[in-house]
Design a protein around this motif. Structure first.
Motif, PDB file in Angstrom:
ATOM      1  N   PRO A   7     -15.107 -14.028  -7.135  1.00  0.00           N
ATOM      2  CA  PRO A   7     -13.916 -13.754  -6.406  1.00  0.00           C
ATOM      3  C   PRO A   7     -13.981 -12.225  -5.810  1.00  0.00           C
ATOM      4  CG  PRO A   7     -13.267 -14.497  -8.743  1.00  0.00           C
ATOM      5  CD  PRO A   7     -14.658 -14.616  -8.541  1.00  0.00           C
ATOM      6  N   LYS A   8     -13.612 -12.081  -4.666  1.00  0.00           N
ATOM      7  CA  LYS A   8     -13.752 -10.831  -4.097  1.00  0.00           C
ATOM      8  C   LYS A   8     -12.674  -9.832  -4.270  1.00  0.00           C
ATOM      9  CE  LYS A   8     -17.541 -11.798  -1.920  1.00  0.00           C
ATOM     10  NZ  LYS A   8     -17.872 -13.083  -2.531  1.00  0.00           N
ATOM     11  N   PRO A   9     -12.737  -8.704  -5.183  1.00  0.00           N
ATOM     12  CA  PRO A   9     -11.848  -7.925  -5.346  1.00  0.00           C
ATOM     13  C   PRO A   9     -11.476  -7.010  -4.019  1.00  0.00           C
ATOM     14  CG  PRO A   9     -13.940  -6.801  -6.056  1.00  0.00           C
ATOM     15  CD  PRO A   9     -14.123  -8.371  -5.488  1.00  0.00           C
ATOM     16  N   GLN A  10     -10.337  -6.378  -4.074  1.00  0.00           N
ATOM     17  CA  GLN A  10      -9.944  -5.432  -3.039  1.00  0.00           C
ATOM     18  C   GLN A  10     -10.853  -4.250  -3.207  1.00  0.00           C
ATOM     19  OE1 GLN A  10      -7.958  -6.021  -0.350  1.00  0.00           O
ATOM     20  NE2 GLN A  10      -8.073  -8.052  -0.820  1.00  0.00           N
ATOM     21  N   ILE A  11     -11.510  -3.952  -2.331  1.00  0.00           N
ATOM     22  CA  ILE A  11     -12.665  -2.677  -2.461  1.00  0.00           C
ATOM     23  C   ILE A  11     -11.757  -1.622  -1.725  1.00  0.00           C
ATOM     24  CG2 ILE A  11     -14.909  -1.789  -2.150  1.00  0.00           C
ATOM     25  CD1 ILE A  11     -15.898  -4.543  -2.592  1.00  0.00           C
ATOM     26  N   PRO A  12     -11.563  -0.536  -2.308  1.00  0.00           N
ATOM     27  CA  PRO A  12     -11.272   0.789  -1.419  1.00  0.00           C
ATOM     28  C   PRO A  12     -12.184   1.213  -0.533  1.00  0.00           C
ATOM     29  CG  PRO A  12     -11.511   1.605  -3.764  1.00  0.00           C
ATOM     30  CD  PRO A  12     -11.881  -0.034  -3.837  1.00  0.00           C
ATOM     31  N   TRP A  13     -12.387   0.642   0.539  1.00  0.00           N
ATOM     32  CA  TRP A  13     -13.611   1.149   1.288  1.00  0.00           C
ATOM     33  C   TRP A  13     -13.677   2.565   1.881  1.00  0.00           C
ATOM     34  CZ3 TRP A  13     -17.399  -1.866   0.642  1.00  0.00           C
ATOM     35  CH2 TRP A  13     -17.488  -3.176   0.737  1.00  0.00           C
ATOM     36  N   GLY A  14     -12.272   2.891   1.921  1.00  0.00           N
ATOM     37  CA  GLY A  14     -12.004   4.181   2.514  1.00  0.00           C
ATOM     38  C   GLY A  14     -12.677   5.373   1.402  1.00  0.00           C
ATOM     39  N   LEU A  15     -12.634   4.949   0.198  1.00  0.00           N
ATOM     40  CA  LEU A  15     -13.181   5.839  -0.917  1.00  0.00           C
ATOM     41  C   LEU A  15     -14.727   5.935  -0.993  1.00  0.00           C
ATOM     42  CD1 LEU A  15     -10.721   5.232  -3.779  1.00  0.00           C
ATOM     43  CD2 LEU A  15     -10.576   7.053  -1.883  1.00  0.00           C
ATOM     44  N   ILE A  16     -15.113   4.707  -0.589  1.00  0.00           N
ATOM     45  CA  ILE A  16     -16.556   4.635  -0.495  1.00  0.00           C
ATOM     46  C   ILE A  16     -17.216   5.294   0.825  1.00  0.00           C
ATOM     47  CG2 ILE A  16     -18.771   2.902  -0.348  1.00  0.00           C
ATOM     48  CD1 ILE A  16     -16.723   1.037  -1.598  1.00  0.00           C
ATOM     49  N   ASN A  17     -16.415   5.149   1.926  1.00  0.00           N
ATOM     50  CA  ASN A  17     -16.555   5.935   3.161  1.00  0.00           C
ATOM     51  C   ASN A  17     -15.630   6.271   3.759  1.00  0.00           C
ATOM     52  OD1 ASN A  17     -17.735   6.399   5.850  1.00  0.00           O
ATOM     53  ND2 ASN A  17     -19.284   4.812   5.919  1.00  0.00           N
ATOM     54  N   ASP A  18     -15.363   7.680   3.773  1.00  0.00           N
ATOM     55  CA  ASP A  18     -14.143   8.091   4.291  1.00  0.00           C
ATOM     56  C   ASP A  18     -13.722   7.760   5.853  1.00  0.00           C
ATOM     57  OD1 ASP A  18     -15.713   9.943   5.517  1.00  0.00           O
ATOM     58  OD2 ASP A  18     -15.162  11.509   4.142  1.00  0.00           O
ATOM     59  N   LYS A  19     -14.808   7.372   6.298  1.00  0.00           N
ATOM     60  CA  LYS A  19     -14.466   7.023   8.033  1.00  0.00           C
ATOM     61  C   LYS A  19     -13.468   5.819   8.040  1.00  0.00           C
ATOM     62  CE  LYS A  19     -18.565   8.521  10.516  1.00  0.00           C
ATOM     63  NZ  LYS A  19     -19.545   8.174  11.559  1.00  0.00           N
ATOM     64  N   PHE A  20     -13.381   4.981   7.006  1.00  0.00           N
ATOM     65  CA  PHE A  20     -12.494   3.896   6.728  1.00  0.00           C
ATOM     66  C   PHE A  20     -11.091   4.097   6.217  1.00  0.00           C
ATOM     67  CE2 PHE A  20     -16.483   2.244   7.641  1.00  0.00           C
ATOM     68  CZ  PHE A  20     -16.274   1.326   8.593  1.00  0.00           C
ATOM     69  N   LEU A  21     -10.992   5.431   5.656  1.00  0.00           N
ATOM     70  CA  LEU A  21      -9.495   5.753   5.305  1.00  0.00           C
ATOM     71  C   LEU A  21      -8.618   5.477   6.336  1.00  0.00           C
ATOM     72  CD1 LEU A  21     -10.257   9.122   3.398  1.00  0.00           C
ATOM     73  CD2 LEU A  21      -9.578   7.045   2.490  1.00  0.00           C
ATOM     74  N   ASN A  22      -7.349   4.919   5.875  1.00  0.00           N
ATOM     75  CA  ASN A  22      -6.352   4.776   6.816  1.00  0.00           C
ATOM     76  C   ASN A  22      -6.551   3.789   7.888  1.00  0.00           C
ATOM     77  OD1 ASN A  22      -3.337   5.271   6.947  1.00  0.00           O
ATOM     78  ND2 ASN A  22      -3.751   6.588   8.486  1.00  0.00           N
ATOM     79  N   ASN A  23      -7.765   2.768   7.662  1.00  0.00           N
ATOM     80  CA  ASN A  23      -8.294   1.994   8.767  1.00  0.00           C
ATOM     81  C   ASN A  23      -8.790   2.578  10.027  1.00  0.00           C
ATOM     82  OD1 ASN A  23      -8.344  -0.774   8.085  1.00  0.00           O
ATOM     83  ND2 ASN A  23      -6.258  -1.130   8.391  1.00  0.00           N
ATOM     84  N   GLY A  24      -9.465   4.031   9.626  1.00  0.00           N
ATOM     85  CA  GLY A  24      -9.900   4.906  10.610  1.00  0.00           C
ATOM     86  C   GLY A  24      -9.176   5.698  11.227  1.00  0.00           C
ATOM     87  N   PHE A  25      -7.823   5.666  11.304  1.00  0.00           N
ATOM     88  CA  PHE A  25      -7.198   6.843  11.697  1.00  0.00           C
ATOM     89  C   PHE A  25      -6.887   7.772  10.731  1.00  0.00           C
ATOM     90  CE2 PHE A  25      -6.400   3.493  14.648  1.00  0.00           C
ATOM     91  CZ  PHE A  25      -5.555   3.978  15.857  1.00  0.00           C
ATOM     92  N   THR A  26      -7.855   8.809  10.581  1.00  0.00           N
ATOM     93  CA  THR A  26      -7.841   9.702   9.695  1.00  0.00           C
ATOM     94  C   THR A  26      -7.115  10.971  10.141  1.00  0.00           C
ATOM     95  OG1 THR A  26      -9.933  10.492  10.507  1.00  0.00           O
ATOM     96  CG2 THR A  26     -10.049   8.858   8.960  1.00  0.00           C
ATOM     97  N   LYS A  27      -6.636  11.310  11.278  1.00  0.00           N
ATOM     98  CA  LYS A  27      -5.801  12.527  11.348  1.00  0.00           C
ATOM     99  C   LYS A  27      -5.076  12.435  12.642  1.00  0.00           C
ATOM    100  CE  LYS A  27      -6.559  17.587  11.717  1.00  0.00           C
ATOM    101  NZ  LYS A  27      -7.743  18.749  11.797  1.00  0.00           N
ATOM    102  N   LEU A  28      -4.011  12.897  12.575  1.00  0.00           N
ATOM    103  CA  LEU A  28      -2.737  13.020  13.652  1.00  0.00           C
ATOM    104  C   LEU A  28      -2.392  14.593  13.447  1.00  0.00           C
ATOM    105  CD1 LEU A  28      -0.576   9.798  12.850  1.00  0.00           C
ATOM    106  CD2 LEU A  28      -2.330  10.031  14.685  1.00  0.00           C
ATOM    107  N   GLU A  29      -2.338  14.878  14.856  1.00  0.00           N
ATOM    108  CA  GLU A  29      -1.832  16.374  14.944  1.00  0.00           C
ATOM    109  C   GLU A  29      -1.148  16.639  16.436  1.00  0.00           C
ATOM    110  OE1 GLU A  29      -3.797  20.748  14.307  1.00  0.00           O
ATOM    111  OE2 GLU A  29      -5.170  18.894  14.288  1.00  0.00           O
ATOM    112  N   ILE A  30      -0.169  17.439  16.427  1.00  0.00           N
ATOM    113  CA  ILE A  30       0.470  18.123  17.542  1.00  0.00           C
ATOM    114  C   ILE A  30      -0.445  19.558  17.654  1.00  0.00           C
ATOM    115  CG2 ILE A  30       2.453  18.535  19.038  1.00  0.00           C
ATOM    116  CD1 ILE A  30       2.226  15.737  17.897  1.00  0.00           C
ATOM    117  N   LEU A  31      -1.236  19.660  18.934  1.00  0.00           N
ATOM    118  CA  LEU A  31      -2.049  20.802  19.012  1.00  0.00           C
ATOM    119  C   LEU A  31      -1.010  21.847  20.078  1.00  0.00           C
ATOM    120  CD1 LEU A  31      -5.559  19.256  20.101  1.00  0.00           C
ATOM    121  CD2 LEU A  31      -4.571  20.086  17.950  1.00  0.00           C
TER     122      LEU A  31
END
Length: 341
Positions: free
Chosen positions: A106-130
């Motif tokens: 069985p394939k567990p839900q692996i927290p990929w974002g904790l293994i490679n932080d590029k995949f945190l939040n499905n790749g949307f890692t920063k939002l900002e108003i400059l």
């Protein structure tokens, strides 16, 4: 099918190192033979198959691989030789640890974002108003489509210009959902994928869960680490004249494909090979960005791309602004951004 293949590649990219694990001569020969067969059978660009196989055979007979005694050293060398004629940046091996390679478990839900932080939040890692009301979205990977994308565009919907940062984005899933937020409500052909056995036409979405970002300037930041579907995003929008690209030429990987098992080791781990099984054709250029990459409209070192894009956005808004007081405000912000404050 394309989504599944790309998602597999994402997962494998997160588990591609064997940490110096030893490899035997018998394993090397089995991997070599299996690689030859998979490449010959499935590689999309048939004119490259014969010279590549001849080159691999020459390297094997010369003893090139004899002194390579770890899985990492061997797979990296073999991958480089596969690319000797093809120049195909997608031709890479991936090492799967036993728990990931176990196809029946069985394939567990692996927290990929904790293994490679590029995949945190499905790749949307920063939002900002400059400063100057410029929106900024950092996309480090194209993960699975979900509610993150409409939320991101809701966040920046009231800005006057938008910067999307693709530096270091190695790709992932198709980018046509995100592209749709920058184009009118229509079904627009962005590219066609010609597989070995069928053809897929990729369109923008007519209906979206979040607000479209229309009639305002958009700037994309790129570097040599911008690759695959991140390049597709930049290439398609650039040829539609929808964005200005600022930064460096991208990596030049346009060929979709899928991962195929090459060899299973005694401990249950496995070596897979990503094989390109298709080519992409943009409807405007009738070609793609393979090898040559996407050329920026404004060439600057990657480290300076954000500041440059911010300055250009502010200058363009200032030029269009009829109110003298607002113009002065833009000028003040431009001066501060220019000195990095």
């Amino acid at each position: 099918m394309f989504y599944k293949k790309l998602l597999t590649a994402i997962c494998l990219l997160l588990a591609s190192y064997s940490f110096g694990q030893a490899i035997t001569p018998k394993e090397k020969k089995a991997i070599f033979d299996s690689t030859r067969k998979l490449f010959a059978t499935h590689y999309h660009f048939k004119s490259s198959v014969k010279p590549t196989l001849e080159y691999l055979d020459k390297q094997w007979k010369s003893g090139r691989y004899t002194a390579l005694n770890t899985i990492d050293a061997y797979k990296d060398s073999l991958s480089r030789d596969l690319k000797h004629f093809t120049q195909d940046g997608h031709l890479n091996f991936f090492y799967l640890t036993p728990d990931i390679a176990n196809d029946t478990a069985p394939k567990p839900q692996i927290p990929w974002g904790l293994i490679n932080d590029k995949f945190l939040n499905n790749g949307f890692t920063k939002l900002e108003i400059l400063p100057g009301n410029i929106g900024y979205i950092r996309i480090e990977a194209f993960g699975s489509p979900d509610q993150i994308v409409p939320s991101a565009f809701s966040f920046v919907q009231n800005t006057d210009a938008l910067i999307i940062d693709l530096r270091g984005n190695g790709g992932g899933m198709l980018s046509n959902e995100v592209i749709s937020y920058l184009l009118p409500e229509d079904s627009i052909l962005v590219n066609t994928i010609f597989w070995n056995d069928h053809t897929d036409s990729i369109y923008t979405y007519r209906k979206l869960a979040g607000p479209r970002y229309l009639d305002k300037p958009v700037y994309l930041l790129t570097d040599k680490g911008t690759f695959s579907s991140a390049e597709e995003f930049a290439y398609d929008l650039q040829n539609m004249k929808r964005v200005m690209i600022i930064g460096e030429t991208t990596g030049g990987g346009a060929n979709p494909g899928g991962t195929m098992p090459v060899y299973r080791f005694k401990d249950g781990s496995r070596l897979d090979l990503y094989v390109s099984m298709a080519h992409v054709e943009n409807p405007i250029t009738k070609t793609n960005w393979e090898v040559k990459g996407v050329q920026p409209d404004v060439q600057v070192p990657a480290k300076d791309a954000l500041q440059k894009a911010h300055m250009i956005a502010l200058e363009q808004l200032k030029q269009k602004e009829p109110n003298n007081e607002v113009q002065k405000r833009y000028k003040d912000i431009i001066e501060r951004v220019g000195v990095g404050r």
